[in-house]
Design a protein around this motif. Structure first.
Motif, PDB file in Angstrom:
ATOM      1  N   ALA A   1      -1.414  -7.758   6.772  1.00 59.98           N
ATOM      2  CA  ALA A   1      -1.977  -8.640   5.739  1.00 59.98           C
ATOM      3  C   ALA A   1      -2.674  -9.883   6.482  1.00 59.98           C
ATOM      4  CB  ALA A   1      -0.788  -9.078   5.023  1.00 59.98           C
ATOM      5  N   ILE A   2      -3.577 -10.296   5.676  1.00 66.48           N
ATOM      6  CA  ILE A   2      -4.395 -11.617   6.255  1.00 66.48           C
ATOM      7  C   ILE A   2      -4.422 -12.767   5.085  1.00 66.48           C
ATOM      8  CG2 ILE A   2      -6.560 -10.380   5.318  1.00 66.48           C
ATOM      9  CD1 ILE A   2      -8.100 -11.827   8.016  1.00 66.48           C
ATOM     10  N   ASN A   3      -4.376 -13.746   5.184  1.00 63.87           N
ATOM     11  CA  ASN A   3      -4.305 -14.880   4.248  1.00 63.87           C
ATOM     12  C   ASN A   3      -5.848 -15.158   3.604  1.00 63.87           C
ATOM     13  OD1 ASN A   3      -5.236 -16.234   6.405  1.00 63.87           O
ATOM     14  ND2 ASN A   3      -4.056 -18.226   5.398  1.00 63.87           N
ATOM     15  N   TRP A   4      -5.723 -15.927   2.550  1.00 67.91           N
ATOM     16  CA  TRP A   4      -6.858 -16.128   1.889  1.00 67.91           C
ATOM     17  C   TRP A   4      -7.957 -16.681   3.007  1.00 67.91           C
ATOM     18  CZ3 TRP A   4      -8.976 -20.869   1.683  1.00 67.91           C
ATOM     19  CH2 TRP A   4      -8.072 -22.272   1.986  1.00 67.91           C
ATOM     20  N   SER A   5      -7.528 -17.432   3.788  1.00 69.29           N
ATOM     21  CA  SER A   5      -8.699 -18.143   4.656  1.00 69.29           C
ATOM     22  C   SER A   5      -8.940 -17.226   5.873  1.00 69.29           C
ATOM     23  CB  SER A   5      -7.991 -19.403   5.189  1.00 69.29           C
ATOM     24  OG  SER A   5      -7.027 -19.514   6.077  1.00 69.29           O
TER      25      SER A   5
ATOM     26  N   ARG B   1      -2.848 -13.922  10.047  1.00 69.00           N
ATOM     27  CA  ARG B   1      -2.741 -12.334  10.206  1.00 69.00           C
ATOM     28  C   ARG B   1      -1.254 -11.922  10.651  1.00 69.00           C
ATOM     29  NH1 ARG B   1      -8.571 -10.585  12.706  1.00 69.00           N
ATOM     30  NH2 ARG B   1      -9.462 -12.512  12.358  1.00 69.00           N
ATOM     31  N   ILE B   2      -0.748 -11.118   9.760  1.00 70.09           N
ATOM     32  CA  ILE B   2       0.812 -10.643  10.095  1.00 70.09           C
ATOM     33  C   ILE B   2       0.710  -9.089  10.316  1.00 70.09           C
ATOM     34  CG2 ILE B   2       2.029 -12.374   9.556  1.00 70.09           C
ATOM     35  CD1 ILE B   2       2.609 -11.097   7.113  1.00 70.09           C
ATOM     36  N   TYR B   3       1.505  -8.260  11.270  1.00 75.60           N
ATOM     37  CA  TYR B   3       1.677  -6.961  11.261  1.00 75.60           C
ATOM     38  C   TYR B   3       2.996  -6.706  11.282  1.00 75.60           C
ATOM     39  CZ  TYR B   3      -3.332  -7.866  12.862  1.00 75.60           C
ATOM     40  OH  TYR B   3      -4.465  -8.239  13.110  1.00 75.60           O
ATOM     41  N   ALA B   4       3.017  -5.324  10.889  1.00 78.20           N
ATOM     42  CA  ALA B   4       4.508  -4.645  11.050  1.00 78.20           C
ATOM     43  C   ALA B   4       4.851  -4.519  12.417  1.00 78.20           C
ATOM     44  CB  ALA B   4       4.648  -3.419  10.284  1.00 78.20           C
ATOM     45  N   ASP B   5       6.004  -4.467  12.856  1.00 79.47           N
ATOM     46  CA  ASP B   5       6.250  -4.302  14.424  1.00 79.47           C
ATOM     47  C   ASP B   5       5.797  -2.895  14.935  1.00 79.47           C
ATOM     48  OD1 ASP B   5       9.435  -5.997  14.350  1.00 79.47           O
ATOM     49  OD2 ASP B   5       7.495  -6.761  14.333  1.00 79.47           O
TER      50      ASP B   5
ATOM     51  N   THR C   1       4.633 -15.824   4.943  1.00 79.87           N
ATOM     52  CA  THR C   1       5.627 -15.149   5.106  1.00 79.87           C
ATOM     53  C   THR C   1       5.864 -14.065   3.826  1.00 79.87           C
ATOM     54  OG1 THR C   1       7.044 -16.744   4.193  1.00 79.87           O
ATOM     55  CG2 THR C   1       6.976 -16.542   6.640  1.00 79.87           C
ATOM     56  N   THR C   2       5.524 -14.373   2.857  1.00 83.06           N
ATOM     57  CA  THR C   2       5.442 -13.645   1.755  1.00 83.06           C
ATOM     58  C   THR C   2       4.323 -12.425   1.807  1.00 83.06           C
ATOM     59  OG1 THR C   2       5.971 -15.589   0.173  1.00 83.06           O
ATOM     60  CG2 THR C   2       5.308 -13.571  -1.032  1.00 83.06           C
TER      61      THR C   2
ATOM     62  N   ARG D   1       4.338 -10.163   3.415  1.00 84.52           N
ATOM     63  CA  ARG D   1       5.041  -8.804   3.968  1.00 84.52           C
ATOM     64  C   ARG D   1       5.588  -7.976   2.634  1.00 84.52           C
ATOM     65  NH1 ARG D   1       6.136  -8.299   9.312  1.00 84.52           N
ATOM     66  NH2 ARG D   1       5.584 -10.066  10.633  1.00 84.52           N
ATOM     67  N   ARG D   2       5.668  -8.642   1.711  1.00 87.74           N
ATOM     68  CA  ARG D   2       6.404  -8.128   0.345  1.00 87.74           C
ATOM     69  C   ARG D   2       5.539  -7.654  -0.378  1.00 87.74           C
ATOM     70  NH1 ARG D   2       9.790 -13.162  -1.988  1.00 87.74           N
ATOM     71  NH2 ARG D   2       9.696 -11.637  -3.803  1.00 87.74           N
ATOM     72  N   GLU D   3       5.876  -6.363  -0.997  1.00 87.84           N
ATOM     73  CA  GLU D   3       5.222  -5.569  -1.656  1.00 87.84           C
ATOM     74  C   GLU D   3       5.163  -6.202  -3.151  1.00 87.84           C
ATOM     75  OE1 GLU D   3       6.654  -1.504  -1.868  1.00 87.84           O
ATOM     76  OE2 GLU D   3       5.273  -0.901  -3.692  1.00 87.84           O
ATOM     77  N   ASP D   4       6.116  -6.650  -3.512  1.00 87.30           N
ATOM     78  CA  ASP D   4       6.076  -7.412  -4.735  1.00 87.30           C
ATOM     79  C   ASP D   4       5.277  -8.626  -4.942  1.00 87.30           C
ATOM     80  OD1 ASP D   4       9.392  -8.943  -4.918  1.00 87.30           O
ATOM     81  OD2 ASP D   4       7.632  -9.356  -3.520  1.00 87.30           O
ATOM     82  N   ALA D   5       4.597  -8.817  -3.870  1.00 85.68           N
ATOM     83  CA  ALA D   5       3.605 -10.103  -3.866  1.00 85.68           C
ATOM     84  C   ALA D   5       2.497  -9.729  -4.281  1.00 85.68           C
ATOM     85  CB  ALA D   5       3.685 -10.938  -2.611  1.00 85.68           C
ATOM     86  N   TYR D   6       2.038  -8.527  -4.371  1.00 87.52           N
ATOM     87  CA  TYR D   6       0.836  -7.910  -4.597  1.00 87.52           C
ATOM     88  C   TYR D   6       0.500  -7.479  -5.918  1.00 87.52           C
ATOM     89  CZ  TYR D   6       0.228  -8.563   0.320  1.00 87.52           C
ATOM     90  OH  TYR D   6       0.109  -8.990   1.495  1.00 87.52           O
ATOM     91  N   PRO D   7       0.049  -7.945  -6.907  1.00 83.29           N
ATOM     92  CA  PRO D   7      -0.303  -7.348  -8.472  1.00 83.29           C
ATOM     93  C   PRO D   7      -1.215  -6.387  -8.606  1.00 83.29           C
ATOM     94  CG  PRO D   7      -0.996  -9.612  -8.201  1.00 83.29           C
ATOM     95  CD  PRO D   7      -0.459  -9.468  -6.917  1.00 83.29           C
ATOM     96  N   TYR D   8      -2.096  -6.495  -7.395  1.00 82.67           N
ATOM     97  CA  TYR D   8      -3.339  -5.618  -7.566  1.00 82.67           C
ATOM     98  C   TYR D   8      -3.445  -4.724  -6.484  1.00 82.67           C
ATOM     99  CZ  TYR D   8      -4.341  -9.651 -10.557  1.00 82.67           C
ATOM    100  OH  TYR D   8      -4.304 -10.551 -11.257  1.00 82.67           O
ATOM    101  N   TRP D   9      -3.697  -3.332  -6.749  1.00 82.30           N
ATOM    102  CA  TRP D   9      -3.562  -2.309  -5.961  1.00 82.30           C
ATOM    103  C   TRP D   9      -4.956  -1.566  -5.952  1.00 82.30           C
ATOM    104  CZ3 TRP D   9       0.250  -1.507  -2.117  1.00 82.30           C
ATOM    105  CH2 TRP D   9       1.372  -2.647  -2.182  1.00 82.30           C
ATOM    106  N   GLY D  10      -5.292  -0.773  -4.876  1.00 83.81           N
ATOM    107  CA  GLY D  10      -6.331   0.155  -4.905  1.00 83.81           C
ATOM    108  C   GLY D  10      -5.633   1.451  -4.736  1.00 83.81           C
TER     109      GLY D  10
END
Length: 124
Positions: free
Chosen positions: A48-52, A56-60, A103-104, A106-115
């Protein structure tokens, strides 16, 4: 609206770049994420990458091999995948979130819009 593409079949050790086109929203206000899912298993966070673009964060499991980036002028987010392994085989989804809490992301439920997903298959 989000549209992911760029998946395909690649040999282990190879590379692919996934792209996700965002339309209809002020792209710069949103964080972007990539998730993946193998049939029969739960969807899992990849990167994931934040708005700015400053965080950037990654799965291990992909740290050091995958790189997420975004192009504000083109409203695009990318996932460069190097040193691919057979266990990277999955359907990859891009998603968009309003959350600014890194930190959020990483959470699937933080994303309301999906392709829709794009299939990545890595052969051994």
């Amino acid at each position: 609206q989000l549209q992911a593409y760029g998946g395909g079949l690649v040999q282990a050790g190879g590379s692919l770049r996934l792209s996700c086109a965002a339309s209809g929203r002020r792209f710069s206000n949103y964080g972007m994420g990539w998730f993946r899912q193998v049939p029969g298993k739960e969807r899992e966070f990849v990167a994931a990458i934040n708005w700015s673009g400053g965080s950037r964060i990654y799965a291990d499991s992909v740290e050091g091999r995958f790189t997420i980036s975004r192009d504000y002028a083109k409203n695009m987010v990318y996932l460069q995948m190097n040193s691919l392994k057979p266990e990277d085989t999955a359907i990859y989804y891009c998603a968009l979130t309003r959350t600014a809490i890194v930190t959020t992301l990483r959470r699937e439920d933080a994303y309301p819009y999906w392709g829709q997903g794009t299939q990545v298959t890595v052969s051994s």
